[in-house]
Design an enzyme around this catalytic site. Structure first.
Site, short mmCIF file in Angstrom:
data_model
loop_
_atom_site.label_atom_id
_atom_site.label_comp_id
_atom_site.label_asym_id
_atom_site.label_seq_id
_atom_site.Cartn_x
_atom_site.Cartn_y
_atom_site.Cartn_z
N LYS A 248 -16.87 2.30 -10.88
CA LYS A 248 -15.94 1.37 -11.52
C LYS A 248 -16.60 0.89 -12.80
O LYS A 248 -17.84 0.92 -12.92
CB LYS A 248 -15.70 0.18 -10.58
CG LYS A 248 -14.42 -0.55 -10.81
CD LYS A 248 -13.28 0.03 -10.00
CE LYS A 248 -11.99 -0.73 -10.27
NZ LYS A 248 -10.86 -0.21 -9.52
N GLY B 267 5.10 -9.32 -4.29
CA GLY B 267 4.84 -8.71 -5.60
C GLY B 267 5.67 -7.47 -5.81
O GLY B 267 5.47 -6.46 -5.14
N VAL B 268 6.64 -7.57 -6.73
CA VAL B 268 7.49 -6.40 -7.01
C VAL B 268 7.17 -5.85 -8.40
O VAL B 268 8.03 -5.68 -9.25
CB VAL B 268 9.00 -6.70 -6.83
CG1 VAL B 268 9.37 -6.66 -5.37
CG2 VAL B 268 9.37 -8.05 -7.46
N GLY B 269 5.88 -5.61 -8.63
CA GLY B 269 5.43 -4.99 -9.87
C GLY B 269 5.49 -3.48 -9.73
O GLY B 269 6.35 -2.94 -9.03
N TYR C 116 7.58 -2.83 -6.28
CA TYR C 116 8.98 -2.50 -6.55
C TYR C 116 9.32 -1.18 -5.84
O TYR C 116 10.35 -1.05 -5.19
CB TYR C 116 9.19 -2.36 -8.06
CG TYR C 116 10.61 -2.02 -8.47
CD1 TYR C 116 11.52 -3.01 -8.81
CD2 TYR C 116 11.04 -0.69 -8.51
CE1 TYR C 116 12.83 -2.68 -9.19
CE2 TYR C 116 12.33 -0.36 -8.88
CZ TYR C 116 13.22 -1.36 -9.22
OH TYR C 116 14.50 -1.03 -9.59
#
Ligand code: NAD
Length: 374
Positions: free
Chosen positions: A80, A179-181, A185
């Protein structure tokens, strides 16, 4: 901080710091493991309170990537990178290119990708300077991984239902989505299309209203909380650390299975707490590996069919891990053990082949199309 002791504690291989005198870029790359191959992991831009916090974050996240890749049966290690920014600092092309040059110095041992604060555009800027980046706007870099993450999560939900002896039939079932990111979604869409009733929450009113309107789902009421709403499956698809002693004891679901990374605030205690409360937890890094499989698969030269098959395999892997979770403190613990076994198997094979340390060396990975790792 005693850096070498810290690295040794969790088996990290490398921690590399970079300062670019022209742009002022301050960045760190952590390579946790290259035992199974060179390592793909996102680049995070974040306003850390201090350098120690940035180091802790990059070490923790890179270790998580090793387990995610290993559990997904990818010929990839874990790494990372983080970019230390000031609060509200906008990304620029010069910064992206400077980061790309830093990534390039790893000669392919590290492959960068999107993470919090990094857009596909930023990946494309990095890609101007290095071929070791995935997930930009162009299809050749893999494009947006979130649809693949959502599909993998939906596959994992099926494994959870089977594990509980329930019919894999979403009709008549209620799924809660936090969370509908980008991923949430699509998880909501897949569940709704399969016949489920979906209830969602999002701090972003616009995103929530859009999901409600476009998908025909409902939103949690203003004074309600998705974590205390009665649902069959709860899918955390927003933030990490959402499952702790307070939230877990108030959950009203049978299954937790979502896309968010690091859902357990305290992995060991909260994993065990979920089990004690009789809630089946789909370990996040197994459940949400679809996007990584997509990007790593393209990087490794896999075909679309092979990639999709591996994303389908998430159901099978989740099934195995959940079974092992019966005899462990938690399904999270079982998932880590499962990933570690794969890594040790890879290390043993590499030692057999004459690579004493068991780590990846130049050209050692036949699948690695651009493998030049040192
Ligand atoms: P995103 O930013 O597109 O969506 C997150 C959504 O959550 C946003 O709409 C945001 O407003 C909402 N949110 C934030 N805080 C909230 C809260 N307290 N309550 C309700 N909603 C809240 O992010 P994403 O790409 O969908 O990723 C979501 C999670 O999944 C993250 O933890 C991410 O690390 C993880 N993940 C994503 C991918 C991927 O392919 N994008 C892959 C693996 C893991």
């Amino acid at each position: 901080m005693k850096l070498f002791e810290t690295l040794a504690d969790h088996g990290h291989e490398r921690l590399c710091f970079h300062h670019d005198p022209i742009t002022g870029l301050r960045s760190i790359i952590a390579i946790h493991s290259t035992v199974l191959g060179n390592a793909l992991g996102g680049t995070r831009r974040w306003a850390y309170t201090d350098e120690a916090e940035a180091i802790r974050d990059v070490l923790r996240l890179s270790e998580g990537m090793t387990y995610k890749s290993a559990a997904a049966d990818l010929a990839m290690g874990g790494a990372k990178s983080v970019i230390l920014i000031k609060p509200g600092q906008a990304a620029t092309e010069a910064e992206g290119r400077a980061m790309g040059r830093f990534v390039d110095t790893m000669n392919g041992a590290y492959i960068a990708a999107e993470d919090v604060g990094v857009t596909p555009q930023f990946c494309d800027w990095m890609a101007e300077e290095t071929q070791h980046v995935m997930g930009g706007e162009t299809v050749s870099h893999g494009g947006d991984p979130s649809p693949f993450t959502a599909t993998g999560c939906f596959n994992a939900m099926k494994a959870c239902l089977k594990h509980l002896g329930r019919k894999v039939d979403f009709s008549g079932m209620t799924v809660g989505v936090q969370g509908v990111g980008a991923t949430g979604y699509r998880v909501a869409k897949l569940c709704k299309e399969a016949g489920a009733k979906v209830i969602a929450s999002d701090v972003n009113r616009v995103a929530l209203e859009k999901a409600v309107k476009e998908l025909g789902i409902s939103a949690v009421g203003d004074n309600e909380n998705i974590f205390t709403t009665k649902v069959d499956i709860l899918a955390p698809c927003a933030l990490g650390g959402v499952l702790d002693d307070r939230t877990i004891t108030n959950l009203k679901c049978e299954i937790v299975c979502g896309t968010a990374n690091n859902q357990l605030l305290h992995a060991i205690d909260d994993g065990a707490r979920l089990k004690k409360c009789g809630i089946l937890y789909g370990p996040d890094f197994v459940v949400n590996a679809g996007g990584l499989i997509r990007l790593a698969g393209l990087y490794l030269g896999m075909t679309e069919t092979q990639i999709n098959q591996k994303i389908e395999q998430i159901e099978h892997t989740t099934t195995s891990v959940l079974k092992e979770g019966n005899g462990a403190h938690s399904t999270h613990e079982a998932a880590v053990a499962y990933a570690k076994r794969r890594i040790e198997h890879g290390r043993a094979q590499r030692v057999e082949q004459g690579h004493e340390s068991g780590n990846t060396h130049k050209g050692a990975n036949p699948n690695q199309i651009t493998s030049t790792a040192s």
